[in-house]
Write an enzyme that holds these catalytic residues in place. Structure first.
Site, mmCIF file in Angstrom:
data_model
loop_
_atom_site.group_PDB
_atom_site.id
_atom_site.type_symbol
_atom_site.label_atom_id
_atom_site.label_comp_id
_atom_site.label_asym_id
_atom_site.label_seq_id
_atom_site.Cartn_x
_atom_site.Cartn_y
_atom_site.Cartn_z
ATOM 1 N N ARG A 53 0.734 -1.277 -0.091
ATOM 2 C CA ARG A 53 -0.092 -0.168 0.651
ATOM 3 C C ARG A 53 0.741 1.442 -0.124
ATOM 4 O O ARG A 53 0.750 2.448 0.022
ATOM 5 C CB ARG A 53 -1.060 0.122 0.920
ATOM 6 C CG ARG A 53 -1.800 -0.687 1.111
ATOM 7 C CD ARG A 53 -2.668 -1.250 2.252
ATOM 8 N NE ARG A 53 -3.559 -0.195 2.861
ATOM 9 C CZ ARG A 53 -5.223 -0.549 2.827
ATOM 10 N NH1 ARG A 53 -4.884 -1.786 2.151
ATOM 11 N NH2 ARG A 53 -5.682 0.650 1.942
ATOM 12 N N TYR A 56 0.475 4.432 -2.680
ATOM 13 C CA TYR A 56 -0.862 5.329 -2.021
ATOM 14 C C TYR A 56 0.162 5.914 -0.651
ATOM 15 O O TYR A 56 0.008 7.145 -1.043
ATOM 16 C CB TYR A 56 -1.832 4.649 -2.161
ATOM 17 C CG TYR A 56 -3.137 5.404 -1.831
ATOM 18 C CD1 TYR A 56 -3.538 6.046 -3.294
ATOM 19 C CD2 TYR A 56 -3.818 5.043 -1.084
ATOM 20 C CE1 TYR A 56 -4.675 6.993 -2.889
ATOM 21 C CE2 TYR A 56 -5.038 6.293 -0.908
ATOM 22 C CZ TYR A 56 -4.902 7.083 -1.551
ATOM 23 O OH TYR A 56 -6.239 7.803 -1.836
ATOM 24 N N GLY A 59 2.568 8.910 -0.776
ATOM 25 C CA GLY A 59 2.672 9.202 -2.187
ATOM 26 C C GLY A 59 2.135 10.731 -1.788
ATOM 27 O O GLY A 59 1.663 11.234 -1.807
ATOM 28 N N LYS A 60 0.014 9.995 -0.927
ATOM 29 C CA LYS A 60 -0.089 10.980 -0.445
ATOM 30 C C LYS A 60 0.740 12.060 1.049
ATOM 31 O O LYS A 60 0.392 13.081 0.828
ATOM 32 C CB LYS A 60 -0.956 10.302 0.061
ATOM 33 C CG LYS A 60 -2.753 9.848 -1.116
ATOM 34 C CD LYS A 60 -3.323 11.371 -2.162
ATOM 35 C CE LYS A 60 -4.141 10.749 -2.782
ATOM 36 N NZ LYS A 60 -5.305 11.618 -3.280
ATOM 37 N N VAL A 99 -17.294 -1.206 -0.294
ATOM 38 C CA VAL A 99 -19.202 -1.131 -0.049
ATOM 39 C C VAL A 99 -19.699 -1.432 -1.428
ATOM 40 O O VAL A 99 -20.443 -2.028 -1.755
ATOM 41 C CB VAL A 99 -19.610 0.392 -0.125
ATOM 42 C CG1 VAL A 99 -21.285 0.640 -0.875
ATOM 43 C CG2 VAL A 99 -19.054 1.203 1.328
ATOM 44 N N SER A 100 -18.698 -1.312 -2.846
ATOM 45 C CA SER A 100 -19.184 -1.413 -4.228
ATOM 46 C C SER A 100 -19.166 -2.674 -4.199
ATOM 47 O O SER A 100 -20.500 -3.015 -4.597
ATOM 48 C CB SER A 100 -18.569 -0.920 -5.361
ATOM 49 O OG SER A 100 -17.180 -0.898 -5.667
ATOM 50 N N ASN A 101 -18.085 -3.333 -4.017
ATOM 51 C CA ASN A 101 -18.422 -5.265 -4.594
ATOM 52 C C ASN A 101 -19.184 -5.751 -3.438
ATOM 53 O O ASN A 101 -20.023 -7.079 -3.769
ATOM 54 C CB ASN A 101 -16.716 -5.574 -3.835
ATOM 55 C CG ASN A 101 -15.387 -5.712 -4.341
ATOM 56 O OD1 ASN A 101 -15.508 -4.777 -5.628
ATOM 57 N ND2 ASN A 101 -14.539 -5.867 -4.256
ATOM 58 N N GLN A 120 -11.500 -6.350 11.094
ATOM 59 C CA GLN A 120 -11.423 -4.907 10.929
ATOM 60 C C GLN A 120 -12.365 -4.034 10.675
ATOM 61 O O GLN A 120 -13.979 -4.577 10.182
ATOM 62 C CB GLN A 120 -10.752 -4.702 9.413
ATOM 63 C CG GLN A 120 -11.236 -5.467 8.002
ATOM 64 C CD GLN A 120 -11.316 -6.352 7.604
ATOM 65 O OE1 GLN A 120 -11.417 -7.476 9.104
ATOM 66 N NE2 GLN A 120 -10.895 -6.676 6.551
ATOM 67 N N ARG A 186 -10.815 2.183 11.561
ATOM 68 C CA ARG A 186 -10.736 3.658 10.901
ATOM 69 C C ARG A 186 -12.057 3.833 11.380
ATOM 70 O O ARG A 186 -12.540 3.890 11.470
ATOM 71 C CB ARG A 186 -9.858 3.781 9.922
ATOM 72 C CG ARG A 186 -9.992 5.068 8.992
ATOM 73 C CD ARG A 186 -9.856 4.558 7.929
ATOM 74 N NE ARG A 186 -8.838 4.047 7.113
ATOM 75 C CZ ARG A 186 -8.492 3.463 6.277
ATOM 76 N NH1 ARG A 186 -8.992 3.388 5.526
ATOM 77 N NH2 ARG A 186 -7.022 2.745 5.242
HETATM 78 N N1 UDP Z 1 -12.659 -5.521 1.877
HETATM 79 C C1 UDP Z 1 -13.658 -6.585 2.111
HETATM 80 N N2 UDP Z 1 -14.160 -7.631 0.957
HETATM 81 C C2 UDP Z 1 -13.764 -6.824 -0.306
HETATM 82 C C3 UDP Z 1 -12.683 -5.827 -0.295
HETATM 83 C C4 UDP Z 1 -12.681 -4.577 0.358
HETATM 84 O O1 UDP Z 1 -13.324 -7.328 2.921
HETATM 85 O O2 UDP Z 1 -14.371 -7.511 -1.041
HETATM 86 C C5 UDP Z 1 -12.024 -4.698 2.904
HETATM 87 C C6 UDP Z 1 -10.930 -4.708 2.741
HETATM 88 O O3 UDP Z 1 -9.654 -5.486 3.063
HETATM 89 C C7 UDP Z 1 -10.655 -3.792 4.029
HETATM 90 C C8 UDP Z 1 -12.187 -2.846 3.821
HETATM 91 O O4 UDP Z 1 -12.740 -3.969 2.835
HETATM 92 O O5 UDP Z 1 -10.426 -3.810 5.284
HETATM 93 C C9 UDP Z 1 -12.290 -1.903 3.268
HETATM 94 O O6 UDP Z 1 -11.841 -1.826 2.005
HETATM 95 P P1 UDP Z 1 -11.792 -0.398 0.702
HETATM 96 O O7 UDP Z 1 -10.851 -1.453 -0.432
HETATM 97 O O8 UDP Z 1 -12.831 -0.331 0.315
HETATM 98 O O9 UDP Z 1 -10.693 0.444 1.141
HETATM 99 P P2 UDP Z 1 -9.998 0.500 2.614
HETATM 100 O O10 UDP Z 1 -8.970 -0.298 2.584
HETATM 101 O O11 UDP Z 1 -8.650 1.855 1.264
HETATM 102 O O12 UDP Z 1 -9.887 1.650 4.037
#
Ligand code: UDP
Length: 223
Positions: A53, A56, A59-60, A99-101, A120, A186
């Site tokens: 990661r 990203y 970089g940010k 969310v979309s997944n 998490q 988070r």
């Molecule tokens: N995640 C999950 N299933 C999925 C996609 C993501 O359980 O199909 C989990 C991922 O491991 C993370 C959380 O959901 O703990 C949020 O993932 P996302 O990529 O949306 O955001 P970010 O990790 O960047 O906060």
């Protein structure tokens, strides 16, 4: 990392030449896998510099440094907003966000893919609130960094259950491997946004999910 850093340098140069006000859409990822909870803007974060990661996150973080340096050295009129997990209609179904997944999987009756055991947490902000926070930050006196997010925190298992419930889905939950350095928790501390911008999110998770589900239902119906 090149994209985040070189774009920041190019855009800051443009902002300096044109005296434009410029916003860095930063991220809660600058806090990495945080050891301080909830995250306040003065927390320096806990980021692995060489993990998957890092491009990203670092970089940010580097872009924030560049923004503040251009402000100090050249008086560029900057704003820095740290965005926490945003969602809503018109998300890209393919980009792998949770969310979309989950919504697309639930609507198709496919297995809901939880990475790890689902304990998490994330704090999801509906897009309208996010945009309102952005407008207030750009129009106000505060330079930032300032957290913009919804402090209501959910486990990924709770999110999956809410999506299954709201879609009436028959999907089962499956647990897949947790990606490296996935943050365990988070939650934004938004005291600063409340105080300085008079801002807080209005739309809560279930209502925001309903609107997002409606969007994806229409998308899937169109094929
Ligand atoms: N995640 C999950 N299933 C999925 C996609 C993501 O359980 O199909 C989990 C991922 O491991 C993370 C959380 O959901 O703990 C949020 O993932 P996302 O990529 O949306 O955001 P970010 O990790 O960047 O906060």
């Amino acid at each position: 990392m090149k994209t985040l850093v070189m774009v920041a340098i190019n855009m800051l140069g443009l902002a300096r030449r044109t005296q434009a006000r410029i916003l860095q859409a930063s991220t809660s990822e600058v806090y990495g896998d945080p050891l301080v909870h909830p995250q306040t803007e003065d927390y320096w974060g806990h980021v692995n510099p060489i993990g998957i990661r890092s491009c990203y996150d670092e970089g940010k973080r580097c872009a924030e440094t560049l923004f503040v340096d251009y402000h100090r050295k050249n008086g560029v009129y900057i704003r820095i907003m740290r965005i926490f997990n945003t969602y809503g209609p018109r998300m890209n179904a393919e980009d792998g966000r949770v969310v979309s997944n989950f919504i697309v999987q639930a609507l198709k009756g496919e297995p809901i893919t939880i990475y790890g055991d689902g304990s998490q947490t994330r704090s999801f902000c509906y897009c309208d609130g996010n945009i309102e926070g952005m407008i207030r930050l750009m129009n106000g006196d505060r330079m930032g960094p300032i957290n913009i997010g919804n402090p209501n925190e959910f486990t990924m298992l709770e999110l999956a259950e809410a999506v299954i419930d709201l879609t009436n889905s028959s999907s089962e939950i499956v647990n897949l491997e947790l990606p490296q350095d996935d943050p365990k928790q988070r939650q934004p501390d938004i005291s600063l946004a409340r105080r300085e911008l008079g801002w807080e999110p209005v739309t809560q998770l279930r209502e925001g999910l309903e609107k997002t589900i409606t969007y994806f239902e229409a998308e899937l119906a169109e094929g």
